[in-house]
Design a protein around this motif. Structure first.
Motif, PDB file in Angstrom:
ATOM      1  N   VAL A  84       1.520 -17.250  -0.741  1.00  0.00           N
ATOM      2  CA  VAL A  84       0.993 -16.704  -1.997  1.00  0.00           C
ATOM      3  C   VAL A  84       1.826 -15.512  -2.446  1.00  0.00           C
ATOM      4  O   VAL A  84       2.448 -14.826  -1.638  1.00  0.00           O
ATOM      5  CB  VAL A  84      -0.489 -16.290  -1.854  1.00  0.00           C
ATOM      6  N   GLU A  85       1.800 -15.271  -3.733  1.00  0.00           N
ATOM      7  CA  GLU A  85       2.567 -14.155  -4.283  1.00  0.00           C
ATOM      8  C   GLU A  85       1.776 -12.856  -4.289  1.00  0.00           C
ATOM      9  O   GLU A  85       2.358 -11.775  -4.273  1.00  0.00           O
ATOM     10  CB  GLU A  85       3.030 -14.490  -5.704  1.00  0.00           C
ATOM     11  N   GLU A  86       0.461 -12.976  -4.309  1.00  0.00           N
ATOM     12  CA  GLU A  86      -0.377 -11.777  -4.415  1.00  0.00           C
ATOM     13  C   GLU A  86      -1.631 -11.941  -3.572  1.00  0.00           C
ATOM     14  O   GLU A  86      -2.262 -13.004  -3.585  1.00  0.00           O
ATOM     15  CB  GLU A  86      -0.759 -11.538  -5.877  1.00  0.00           C
ATOM     16  N   LEU A  87      -2.002 -10.892  -2.841  1.00  0.00           N
ATOM     17  CA  LEU A  87      -3.229 -10.895  -2.043  1.00  0.00           C
ATOM     18  C   LEU A  87      -4.177  -9.841  -2.592  1.00  0.00           C
ATOM     19  O   LEU A  87      -3.791  -8.688  -2.805  1.00  0.00           O
ATOM     20  CB  LEU A  87      -2.910 -10.591  -0.572  1.00  0.00           C
ATOM     21  N   VAL A  88      -5.437 -10.234  -2.836  1.00  0.00           N
ATOM     22  CA  VAL A  88      -6.442  -9.301  -3.340  1.00  0.00           C
ATOM     23  C   VAL A  88      -7.633  -9.309  -2.389  1.00  0.00           C
ATOM     24  O   VAL A  88      -7.738 -10.143  -1.493  1.00  0.00           O
ATOM     25  CB  VAL A  88      -6.893  -9.674  -4.768  1.00  0.00           C
TER      26      VAL A  88
ATOM     27  N   VAL B 193       0.227 -16.330   4.047  1.00  0.00           N
ATOM     28  CA  VAL B 193       1.337 -15.393   4.166  1.00  0.00           C
ATOM     29  C   VAL B 193       1.750 -14.978   2.759  1.00  0.00           C
ATOM     30  O   VAL B 193       1.829 -15.810   1.847  1.00  0.00           O
ATOM     31  CB  VAL B 193       2.527 -16.012   4.937  1.00  0.00           C
ATOM     32  N   VAL B 194       1.970 -13.692   2.558  1.00  0.00           N
ATOM     33  CA  VAL B 194       2.313 -13.169   1.236  1.00  0.00           C
ATOM     34  C   VAL B 194       3.836 -13.124   1.089  1.00  0.00           C
ATOM     35  O   VAL B 194       4.536 -12.512   1.889  1.00  0.00           O
ATOM     36  CB  VAL B 194       1.726 -11.763   1.020  1.00  0.00           C
ATOM     37  N   VAL B 195       4.328 -13.798   0.044  1.00  0.00           N
ATOM     38  CA  VAL B 195       5.749 -13.776  -0.313  1.00  0.00           C
ATOM     39  C   VAL B 195       5.795 -13.336  -1.773  1.00  0.00           C
ATOM     40  O   VAL B 195       5.685 -14.163  -2.687  1.00  0.00           O
ATOM     41  CB  VAL B 195       6.403 -15.156  -0.121  1.00  0.00           C
TER      42      VAL B 195
ATOM     43  N   LYS C   1      -0.452 -18.746  -6.531  1.00  0.00           N
ATOM     44  CA  LYS C   1      -0.131 -17.474  -7.189  1.00  0.00           C
ATOM     45  C   LYS C   1      -0.872 -16.315  -6.542  1.00  0.00           C
ATOM     46  O   LYS C   1      -0.316 -15.254  -6.303  1.00  0.00           O
ATOM     47  CB  LYS C   1      -0.499 -17.564  -8.673  1.00  0.00           C
ATOM     48  N   ARG C   2      -2.169 -16.535  -6.227  1.00  0.00           N
ATOM     49  CA  ARG C   2      -3.007 -15.439  -5.753  1.00  0.00           C
ATOM     50  C   ARG C   2      -3.996 -15.966  -4.715  1.00  0.00           C
ATOM     51  O   ARG C   2      -4.453 -17.096  -4.774  1.00  0.00           O
ATOM     52  CB  ARG C   2      -3.762 -14.830  -6.931  1.00  0.00           C
ATOM     53  N   ALA C   3      -4.312 -15.113  -3.759  1.00  0.00           N
ATOM     54  CA  ALA C   3      -5.350 -15.426  -2.764  1.00  0.00           C
ATOM     55  C   ALA C   3      -6.147 -14.176  -2.481  1.00  0.00           C
ATOM     56  O   ALA C   3      -5.651 -13.046  -2.615  1.00  0.00           O
ATOM     57  CB  ALA C   3      -4.717 -15.933  -1.472  1.00  0.00           C
TER      58      ALA C   3
END
Length: 234
Positions: free
Chosen positions: A190-194, A215-217, A158-160
């Motif tokens: 991942v869906e979200e990068l922080v 990679v963000v999708v 979900k998030r990275a």
């Protein structure tokens, strides 16, 4: 070290080749890295051995790689939703190493933990035992199962953060951590990068040491494997 990649093709570039063993996270269609699987299909690599709890469905998930004949062998636990898998296996086009689900999970976990093999009672006296070493412990027969160490692991989170620490979405965690830890190279969709520090350490499900590329999708397709409804009383 660079971990963030601009798109799926970039994330797979230089990592995947013909003849590799690829492990894929997910359970059914829940938590599968669908964009990375599509990228594998588009890359054209073949002669693959795929490790996964399941084989997707005919037109989604690992079913795409089966459609395109890029998989020569499956190491799996449940394959009952994929008619193309069934056709290829029964016709002798596809090899299958069938594993009890808990054994498959432990083989991946052992691979990530550096444990070469372990003993289990699961499968004793069945076809699972055939060709494997057995030993007696406490008067009981145990099968020796070898750890799995794939060349590349593909997982979904979900998030990275930019260090590669991952957070999975509830039950979509499933096989993903074990798959990620086992891979010689692990790529996370991942869906979200922080930014680093935005994920509380107590909330990290998988440390970034196990993740090589991200990679963000942001809006992946999410399907339900099988819908069923109960009738309501009139």
């Amino acid at each position: 070290m660079r971990k963030i990649y601009g798109d799926v093709a970039d994330a797979l570039d230089g990592v995947i080749t013909n003849g590799q063993t690829i492990a894929v996270g997910g359970f059914g269609l829940c938590g599968i890295p669908s964009a990375l699987i599509e990228g594998m299909r588009d890359s054209g690599v073949g002669n693959l051995t795929c490790i996964s709890n399941n084989a997707g469905v005919d037109d989604f998930g690992l079913g795409l790689l089966l459609q395109s004949r890029q998989v020569k062998r499956m190491i799996a636990s449940y394959v009952g939703e994929n008619k193309e898998f069934e056709r290829q296996y029964l016709s002798g086009e596809l090899e299958l190493e069938f594993n009890p689900q808990g054994t498959l999970a432990e083989r991946l976990r052992a691979g990530g933990a550096g444990i070469p093999a372990f003993f289990t009672r699961t499968g004793v006296g069945t076809v699972v035992e055939e060709g494997k070493e057995t030993r007696q412990f406490g008067g009981q027969t145990y099968i020796m199962e070898l750890a799995l160490r794939p060349d590349v692991s593909l997982v979904k989170a979900k998030r990275a953060d930019r260090a590669g620490n991952l957070v999975f979405a509830r039950t979509a965690r499933n096989f993903n951590p074990d798959v990620a830890m086992a891979g010689a190279v692990t790529i996370a969709e991942v869906e979200e990068l922080v930014e680093e520090g935005e994920i509380d350490p107590d909330d990290v499900h998988l440390p970034g040491i196990f993740v090589d590329r991200i990679v963000v999708v942001p809006n992946p397709e999410k399907r339900i494997e099988r819908k069923s409804f109960r009738s309501r009383p009139q």
